[in-house]
Design an enzyme around this catalytic site. Structure first.
Site, PDB file in Angstrom:
ATOM      1  N   HIS A 164      54.812  81.747   5.327  1.00  0.00           N
ATOM      2  CA  HIS A 164      53.699  81.431   6.223  1.00  0.00           C
ATOM      3  C   HIS A 164      53.102  82.729   6.739  1.00  0.00           C
ATOM      4  O   HIS A 164      53.828  83.631   7.185  1.00  0.00           O
ATOM      5  CB  HIS A 164      54.179  80.574   7.394  1.00  0.00           C
ATOM      6  N   CYS A 206      48.898  81.664   3.388  1.00  0.00           N
ATOM      7  CA  CYS A 206      47.563  81.492   3.961  1.00  0.00           C
ATOM      8  C   CYS A 206      46.928  82.858   4.229  1.00  0.00           C
ATOM      9  O   CYS A 206      47.600  83.773   4.713  1.00  0.00           O
ATOM     10  CB  CYS A 206      47.648  80.690   5.253  1.00  0.00           C
TER      11      CYS A 206
END
Length: 395
Positions: A164, A206
């Site tokens: 992440h 991301c």
């Protein structure tokens, strides 16, 4: 006769021309392969594969990393040249319906955990500090060889990271972060210390493109699953496991790598096209301005496969052995055949027969003198204590 002679001469000339042309084509092909080998400029390949996420709902990040691990091993990079870092052990998680497995495809079709996975850093060992120490070589002397990146200035290194992240950072186990500046400085230290020849950086997170914006060291090629401001999406939910199995970008990269073999001539330009926006939803990015070679001249196996050294020689090698050597080798072969004979075990009863087998009756032996004397003593004590008059109350 004259016509026949002219035809034979023409056929001879034509055959000679064909042989010369075929020989020139074969020679040019060999020269191209040799030129490609020396142009690559590296002698060994390494891979650093990092999963920075823990907890069951991040199952896909572990599967991402293990899938890349499986591909580079299949293409020839040995475990001694792979540093595998997994922040969580999904194979032994209590929620795993099939322990000791990690699947990357729905319906549990492909187990990427396998029997020969060598995890070098696991759980609490996967930290920003340890990752940077592996890259820069600043490791305590007591660190075992399997946890070291023993690369040099002739090494091509593949660095794959998943987890992440956000704009300019990647989280490690929800407790700390590595920034794009720290990563760029680590790569610069590697270059200054001659720890790589060329470096391929791939990140699936991301806003992944933000992680290579600050790179400034030479000979680095970078790929990311998403641009700044975009999310990297998951793929393949599995109802039996209860989570997504992989991320989209890594899934399509792995599908591409499954078609690659060690002799493949596929180049990096093909890798740039594996996951268009229509498939990934996010927009994958790449950066090649720091890389000295043209990506179309860079083979996929320059980073994902092992280096196969080829040496062209004109010397004649004798394959015939002397008679004494032949005789000794024949004896050794006979000894090996004897040693390779399968061992024979003693015949045993099946388990069912062992369970239902009747116990063997024991032969009767008269009691010894010690037993008879003991019983006589017991009877004497009884009569002395109770007497004959109490016998009627006992029987």
């Amino acid at each position: 006769m004259a016509v026949t002679d002219s035809l034979s001469r023409a056929a001879t000339v034509l055959a000679t021309v064909l042989l010369l042309s075929f020989g020139s084509v074969a020679a040019s092909h060999i020269e191209d392969q040799a030129e490609q080998f020396f142009r690559s400029g590296h002698t060994n390949n390494w891979a650093v594969l990092v999963c920075t996420s823990r907890f069951w709902f991040n199952y896909r990040h572990v599967a991402n990393t293990l899938s890349v691990y499986r591909s580079v091993k299949r293409l020839g990079i040995p475990d001694s040249h792979i540093v595998l870092m997994l922040a969580d052990d999904m194979a032994c998680n209590p929620r795993n319906p099939k322990p000791a497995t990690v699947f990357s495809h729905k319906n549990m079709e492909l187990n990427v955990y396998g029997d020969d996975v060598e995890v070098d850093y696991r759980s609490y060992e996967v930290t920003v500090e340890n990752f940077l120490r592996v890259l820069t070589g600043r490791i305590p002397p007591s660190t075992p060889r399997s946890k070291r990146l023993l690369s040099d200035d002739r090494s091509n290194i593949l660095i794959y990271m998943t987890g992440h992240g956000g704009n300019g950072f990647l989280k490690f186990q929800d407790s700390e972060e590595i920034t794009n500046i720290e990563l760029a400085d680590a790569f610069e230290q590697m270059w200054q210390k001659r720890r790589y020849n060329e470096l391929l950086f791939i990140i699936d997170t991301c806003q992944g493109a933000s992680m290579y914006e600050r790179f400034y060291s030479p000979n680095i090629m970078a790929l990311a699953s998403s641009q700044v401001g975009e999310d990297s999406l998951s793929h393949q939910p599995d109802p039996a496991i209860g989570v997504h199995l992989m991320d989209r970008y890594t899934f399509y990269v792995l599908e591409f790598l499954e078609e690659i073999n060690p002799a493949s001539q596929t180049n990096m330009n093909d890798l740039f096209q594996v996951c268009p926006k229509s498939l990934c939803v996010s927009t994958p990015g790449h950066r090649t301005d720091l890389f000295q070679r043209d990506p179309k001249n860079v083979l996929i196996t320059d980073f994902f496969g092992s280096v196969r050294k080829v040496e062209i020689t004109t010397e004649t090698i004798k394959l015939q052995q002397d008679s004494e050597i032949m005789e000794s080798s024949y004896k050794e072969d006979q000894m090996d055949e004897k040693l390779m004979e399968p061992l024979k075990y003693a015949e045993q009863l099946p388990v069912a027969q062992i369970i239902h087998q009747k116990p063997k009756l024991k032969d009767w032996h008269p009691p010894g003198g010690f037993i008879l004397g003991l019983w006589a003593l017991i009877i004497m004590v009884f009569f002395k204590t109770y007497g004959i008059k109490h016998m009627k109350f006992i029987f």
